[in-house]
Design a protein around this motif. Structure first.
Motif, PDB file in Angstrom:
ATOM      1  N   HIS A 140       9.707   1.985  -3.363  1.00  0.00           N
ATOM      2  CA  HIS A 140       9.446   2.898  -2.331  1.00  0.00           C
ATOM      3  C   HIS A 140      10.392   3.571  -1.826  1.00  0.00           C
ATOM      4  N   ASN A 189      12.785  11.700   0.159  1.00  0.00           N
ATOM      5  CA  ASN A 189      13.087  11.274  -1.563  1.00  0.00           C
ATOM      6  C   ASN A 189      14.448  11.990  -2.094  1.00  0.00           C
ATOM      7  N   GLU A 232       6.674  18.102   0.175  1.00  0.00           N
ATOM      8  CA  GLU A 232       6.746  16.939  -1.585  1.00  0.00           C
ATOM      9  C   GLU A 232       7.404  15.638  -1.178  1.00  0.00           C
ATOM     10  N   TYR A 233       8.525  15.977  -0.096  1.00  0.00           N
ATOM     11  CA  TYR A 233       9.244  14.008  -1.213  1.00  0.00           C
ATOM     12  C   TYR A 233       9.573  13.594   0.189  1.00  0.00           C
ATOM     13  N   GLU A 284       1.152  -1.128   0.000  1.00  0.00           N
ATOM     14  CA  GLU A 284       0.104   0.046   0.325  1.00  0.00           C
ATOM     15  C   GLU A 284       0.803   1.316   0.230  1.00  0.00           C
ATOM     16  N   GLN A 285       0.722   2.278  -0.880  1.00  0.00           N
ATOM     17  CA  GLN A 285       1.699   3.030  -1.381  1.00  0.00           C
ATOM     18  C   GLN A 285       1.379   4.400   0.188  1.00  0.00           C
ATOM     19  N   THR A 303       2.464   7.494   0.133  1.00  0.00           N
ATOM     20  CA  THR A 303       3.042   9.086   0.023  1.00  0.00           C
ATOM     21  C   THR A 303       2.766   8.750  -1.995  1.00  0.00           C
ATOM     22  N   CYS A 304       2.868   9.916  -2.459  1.00  0.00           N
ATOM     23  CA  CYS A 304       2.976  10.215  -3.930  1.00  0.00           C
ATOM     24  C   CYS A 304       4.911   9.984  -4.358  1.00  0.00           C
ATOM     25  N   ALA A 305       5.834  10.102  -3.715  1.00  0.00           N
ATOM     26  CA  ALA A 305       6.665  10.415  -3.573  1.00  0.00           C
ATOM     27  C   ALA A 305       7.449   9.013  -2.804  1.00  0.00           C
TER      28      ALA A 305
END
Length: 282
Positions: free
Chosen positions: A39, A129, A236-237, A4-5, A7-9
């Motif tokens: 991931h 990331n 956002e990272y 299950e992801q 976040t988008c980053a």
């Protein structure tokens, strides 16, 4: 196993799996490793992970390393005990954004961190990331840092609180390491921004191409380094993980930074980490 992801980053939670099973199941371990490369940090709940299985699972990635300052479990070399208690009020400091042990010539490949005890609220850990951080840099900054190298120091971090004799002995044991500012991930081929809280300065900045006058070199180099280090601060990272006893995090130390949030005094926080020996960045 379900992935299950989060976040988008960066970050994913593994559901329906026991890490102890991956010690003996080659296919399961291969699936976990592939998810880690994709991931960059993986999370699991309710593991009740025995120390022997903790060490054995981490060793599937490579040999483990001890830490020269934090102590290891006496029966499990390489299993570092990160115990914070109200009994030692001067030991409350956690950290800055960092990549583990970049003061080594060959920093760790990654780590497996198990929560033994934690506060009911607080004490989260965040990861960033740094491949995405590099990807999103302005092109002129990428060009400016393409060939830069930087120094990483244990004496300026862990050694800072030590008496000078101990600090110099620590530096003699672990001389400042020099790494590329942009490293290449050895398995994915990604370019990664590779400066963090252990980085003290660029070692090859002061060249005629970059420095016309003194201010170009100082404070210009320091300002550029701080700008690069600050990329990990961008939400956002990032992914943020709330710990529970039995939770586990597995991260790729080559492409991430992390930050243990110190917002939980006077509670206990007891974590055990197996760090995996890595290679020399290039």
């Amino acid at each position: 196993m379900r992935i299950e992801q989060l976040t988008c980053a960066i970050g994913a939670e593994l559901v329906g799996v026991r890490l102890g099973d991956a010690v003996r199941d080659d296919a399961l371990f291969a699936e976990i490793k592939a998810a880690l490369l994709k991931h960059k940090v993986l999370f699991l709940r309710d593991q009740q992970l025995e120390r022997a299985d903790h060490v054995a699972f981490a060793r599937r990635f490579g040999e483990l390393e001890d830490h020269p300052v934090a102590g290891s479990h006496p029966d499990h070399p390489g299993l570092v005990q990160i115990y914070k208690t109200p009994d030692h009020p001067n030991d409350r400091y956690e950290n800055a954004w960092h990549t583990d042990a970049t003061w080594r010539a060959a920093p760790p490949m990654g780590a497996v961190l198990h929560c033994v005890e934690c506060p009911p609220v607080g004490g989260d850990t965040m990861w960033a990331n740094m491949a995405l951080a590099y990807e999103n840099l302005p092109q002129h900054v990428k060009e400016q840092i393409a060939d830069l190298r930087a120094s990483h120091s244990i004496q300026a971090s862990f050694g800072a609180v030590m008496p000078i004799e101990k600090r110099l002995a620590l530096k003699a044991q672990y001389p400042d390491a020099e790494h590329p500012v942009v490293r290449t991930h050895p398995e994915t081929g990604e370019k990664v921004l590779f400066v963090n809280g252990f980085t003290t300065h660029f070692v090859n900045y002061h060249t005629p191409a970059r420095v016309r006058f003194g201010q170009d070199g100082n404070p210009g180099a320091g300002q550029l380094l701080q700008y690069l280090i600050s990329q990990a601060y961008i939400p956002e990272y990032q992914v943020r993980w709330r710990w529970q006893p039995g939770s586990v995090a597995i991260w790729d130390n080559r492409s991430t930074q992390h930050y243990a949030v110190m917002d939980y005094p006077p509670c206990h926080r007891k974590m055990e980490r197996a760090g995996i020996i890595g290679d020399v960045p290039y």
